[in-house]
Design a protein around this motif. Structure first.
Motif, PDB file in Angstrom:
ATOM      1  N   SER A  27      32.270  33.940  22.408  1.00  0.00           N
ATOM      2  CA  SER A  27      32.965  32.695  22.090  1.00  0.00           C
ATOM      3  C   SER A  27      33.997  32.300  23.138  1.00  0.00           C
ATOM      4  N   ASN A  28      34.353  33.230  24.028  1.00  0.00           N
ATOM      5  CA  ASN A  28      35.313  32.852  25.066  1.00  0.00           C
ATOM      6  C   ASN A  28      34.674  32.976  26.462  1.00  0.00           C
ATOM      7  N   ILE A  29      34.716  34.144  27.070  1.00  0.00           N
ATOM      8  CA  ILE A  29      34.161  34.287  28.422  1.00  0.00           C
ATOM      9  C   ILE A  29      32.685  33.935  28.452  1.00  0.00           C
ATOM     10  N   GLY A  30      31.961  34.302  27.402  1.00  0.00           N
ATOM     11  CA  GLY A  30      30.526  34.066  27.396  1.00  0.00           C
ATOM     12  C   GLY A  30      30.137  32.602  27.422  1.00  0.00           C
ATOM     13  N   ASP A  31      31.072  31.725  27.041  1.00  0.00           N
ATOM     14  CA  ASP A  31      30.711  30.328  26.886  1.00  0.00           C
ATOM     15  C   ASP A  31      31.584  29.351  27.678  1.00  0.00           C
ATOM     16  N   ASN A  32      32.628  29.857  28.310  1.00  0.00           N
ATOM     17  CA  ASN A  32      33.610  28.975  28.945  1.00  0.00           C
ATOM     18  C   ASN A  32      34.068  29.490  30.307  1.00  0.00           C
ATOM     19  N   TYR A  33      34.766  28.604  31.021  1.00  0.00           N
ATOM     20  CA  TYR A  33      35.313  28.983  32.321  1.00  0.00           C
ATOM     21  C   TYR A  33      36.343  30.103  32.142  1.00  0.00           C
ATOM     22  N   VAL A  34      36.498  30.917  33.181  1.00  0.00           N
ATOM     23  CA  VAL A  34      37.497  31.985  33.184  1.00  0.00           C
ATOM     24  C   VAL A  34      38.541  31.675  34.263  1.00  0.00           C
ATOM     25  N   TYR A  35      39.793  31.804  33.885  1.00  0.00           N
ATOM     26  CA  TYR A  35      40.906  31.477  34.780  1.00  0.00           C
ATOM     27  C   TYR A  35      41.705  32.740  35.071  1.00  0.00           C
ATOM     28  N   TRP A  36      42.217  32.825  36.289  1.00  0.00           N
ATOM     29  CA  TRP A  36      43.068  33.946  36.688  1.00  0.00           C
ATOM     30  C   TRP A  36      44.411  33.400  37.181  1.00  0.00           C
ATOM     31  N   TYR A  37      45.481  34.019  36.678  1.00  0.00           N
ATOM     32  CA  TYR A  37      46.829  33.617  37.048  1.00  0.00           C
ATOM     33  C   TYR A  37      47.576  34.800  37.655  1.00  0.00           C
ATOM     34  N   GLN A  38      48.422  34.489  38.627  1.00  0.00           N
ATOM     35  CA  GLN A  38      49.280  35.488  39.258  1.00  0.00           C
ATOM     36  C   GLN A  38      50.719  35.190  38.862  1.00  0.00           C
ATOM     37  N   GLN A  39      51.438  36.215  38.450  1.00  0.00           N
ATOM     38  CA  GLN A  39      52.840  36.021  38.087  1.00  0.00           C
ATOM     39  C   GLN A  39      53.701  37.086  38.736  1.00  0.00           C
ATOM     40  N   VAL A  40      54.563  36.640  39.606  1.00  0.00           N
ATOM     41  CA  VAL A  40      55.585  37.530  40.164  1.00  0.00           C
ATOM     42  C   VAL A  40      56.699  37.586  39.124  1.00  0.00           C
ATOM     43  N   PRO A  41      57.151  38.778  38.734  1.00  0.00           N
ATOM     44  CA  PRO A  41      58.183  38.886  37.689  1.00  0.00           C
ATOM     45  C   PRO A  41      59.362  37.964  37.939  1.00  0.00           C
ATOM     46  N   GLY A  42      59.774  37.263  36.867  1.00  0.00           N
ATOM     47  CA  GLY A  42      60.904  36.356  36.977  1.00  0.00           C
ATOM     48  C   GLY A  42      60.526  34.948  37.389  1.00  0.00           C
ATOM     49  N   THR A  43      59.236  34.716  37.640  1.00  0.00           N
ATOM     50  CA  THR A  43      58.782  33.378  38.031  1.00  0.00           C
ATOM     51  C   THR A  43      57.658  32.917  37.104  1.00  0.00           C
ATOM     52  N   ALA A  44      57.321  31.650  37.204  1.00  0.00           N
ATOM     53  CA  ALA A  44      56.247  31.104  36.375  1.00  0.00           C
ATOM     54  C   ALA A  44      54.885  31.561  36.900  1.00  0.00           C
ATOM     55  N   PRO A  45      53.891  31.639  36.023  1.00  0.00           N
ATOM     56  CA  PRO A  45      52.538  31.962  36.495  1.00  0.00           C
ATOM     57  C   PRO A  45      52.022  30.878  37.432  1.00  0.00           C
ATOM     58  N   LYS A  46      51.031  31.276  38.221  1.00  0.00           N
ATOM     59  CA  LYS A  46      50.418  30.354  39.174  1.00  0.00           C
ATOM     60  C   LYS A  46      48.894  30.538  39.090  1.00  0.00           C
ATOM     61  N   LEU A  47      48.162  29.418  39.074  1.00  0.00           N
ATOM     62  CA  LEU A  47      46.703  29.512  39.038  1.00  0.00           C
ATOM     63  C   LEU A  47      46.194  30.039  40.374  1.00  0.00           C
ATOM     64  N   LEU A  48      45.369  31.094  40.286  1.00  0.00           N
ATOM     65  CA  LEU A  48      44.780  31.674  41.487  1.00  0.00           C
ATOM     66  C   LEU A  48      43.376  31.144  41.737  1.00  0.00           C
ATOM     67  N   ILE A  49      42.566  31.183  40.681  1.00  0.00           N
ATOM     68  CA  ILE A  49      41.157  30.871  40.832  1.00  0.00           C
ATOM     69  C   ILE A  49      40.545  30.700  39.457  1.00  0.00           C
ATOM     70  N   TYR A  50      39.485  29.891  39.370  1.00  0.00           N
ATOM     71  CA  TYR A  50      38.728  29.900  38.134  1.00  0.00           C
ATOM     72  C   TYR A  50      37.231  29.894  38.427  1.00  0.00           C
ATOM     73  N   THR A  51      36.485  30.463  37.490  1.00  0.00           N
ATOM     74  CA  THR A  51      35.045  30.636  37.641  1.00  0.00           C
ATOM     75  C   THR A  51      34.342  29.825  36.558  1.00  0.00           C
ATOM     76  N   ASP A  52      33.428  28.967  36.968  1.00  0.00           N
ATOM     77  CA  ASP A  52      32.735  28.123  35.985  1.00  0.00           C
ATOM     78  C   ASP A  52      31.514  28.833  35.411  1.00  0.00           C
ATOM     79  N   ASN A  53      30.765  28.114  34.570  1.00  0.00           N
ATOM     80  CA  ASN A  53      29.636  28.741  33.884  1.00  0.00           C
ATOM     81  C   ASN A  53      28.427  28.965  34.795  1.00  0.00           C
ATOM     82  N   TYR A  54      28.526  28.519  36.047  1.00  0.00           N
ATOM     83  CA  TYR A  54      27.485  28.796  37.041  1.00  0.00           C
ATOM     84  C   TYR A  54      27.953  29.867  38.028  1.00  0.00           C
ATOM     85  N   ASN A  55      29.067  30.510  37.653  1.00  0.00           N
ATOM     86  CA  ASN A  55      29.654  31.581  38.482  1.00  0.00           C
ATOM     87  C   ASN A  55      30.151  31.062  39.827  1.00  0.00           C
ATOM     88  N   GLN A  56      30.523  29.785  39.859  1.00  0.00           N
ATOM     89  CA  GLN A  56      31.110  29.211  41.057  1.00  0.00           C
ATOM     90  C   GLN A  56      32.632  29.263  40.949  1.00  0.00           C
TER      91      GLN A  56
END
Lengths: 114, 121
Positions: A27-56
């Motif tokens: 219901s989650n990874i199997g069907d939707n995009y996956v997002y990765w965030y990087q967070q340096v302690p004390g700062t806001a998260p930052k989007l690193l990369i996301y993978t779509d359902n075609y593995n792009q």
């Protein structure tokens, strides 16, 4: 709300390649995009990369191609090649969950550069 | 430059209420879904609530459903989170976040700097 599963920690030496896994369900990874965030302690998260359902992968401008993502079935992974000291941070995976009708995050992986 | 600026965080007593705001700039606010995500001290990220670009369609985590209300004013490029019946485990940094598309199902690409909510007597 059930979340995604990540290892709590990972480590590597400068120049090495490190991978961080993220496990979910149909219901989650199997069907939707996956997002990765990087967070340096004390700062806001930052989007690193996301993978779509075609593995792009889609990387925001400014994120080096040392970071790559992939997903297969109900699992995903983030790979960091040519590890650098500034990569030391917490990394989170996330995906929309169709059953929960909400976003689920992994518990986070603390990456240490030795 | 895309910017999200949260405000409204404060120290509040258990059972109290608070309203968070998020002023958005640098993008077409009306075209994107928005979310609130929180992070308790020393803990990971927890999605709290989301809203469609149009404002019609809201989503909540089980932990806040019935206590929190998300809304947006597209004429003022502002996102809100009304919080009531606050509890100690609501103590966290609350991040305003822009989604990559108008509809749910797609993730966050921009985060605000966060505003701190502390629930304590």
């Amino acid at each position: 709300q059930s979340g995604l599963t990540q290892p709590p920690s990972a480590s590597g030496t400068p120049g090495q390649r490190v991978t961080i896994s993220c496990s979910g369900s149909d219901s989650n990874i199997g069907d939707n995009y996956v997002y990765w965030y990087q967070q340096v302690p004390g700062t806001a998260p930052k989007l690193l990369i996301y993978t779509d359902n075609y593995n792009q992968n889609q990387r925001p401008s400014g994120v080096p191609d040392r970071f790559s993502g992939s997903k297969s079935g109900t699992s995903a992974s983030l790979a960091i090649s040519g590890l650098r000291s500034e990569d030391e941070a917490d990394y989170y995976c996330a995906a929309w969950d169709d059953s929960l009708r909400g976003e689920v995050f992994g518990g986070g992986t603390k990456l240490t550069v030795l | 430059e895309v910017q999200l600026l949260e405000s409204g965080g404060a120290l509040v007593q258990p059972g109290g209420s608070l309203r968070l705001s998020c002023a958005a700039s640098g993008f077409s606010f009306i075209n994107y879904g928005m979310s609130w995500v929180r992070q308790a001290p020393g803990k990971g990220l927890e999605w709290v609530s989301g809203i469609r670009a149009s404002g019609y369609g809201t989503y909540y985590a089980d932990s806040v459903r019935g206590r929190f209300t998300i809304s947006r004013d597209n004429s003022k490029n502002t996102l809100f989170l009304e919080m009531s019946s606050l509890r100690g485990d609501d103590t966290a940094v609350y991040y305003c976040a822009k989604r990559t598309r108008a509809e749910p199902g797609y993730g966050i690409d921009v985060w605000g700097q966060g505003t701190t909510v502390t629930v304590s007597s």
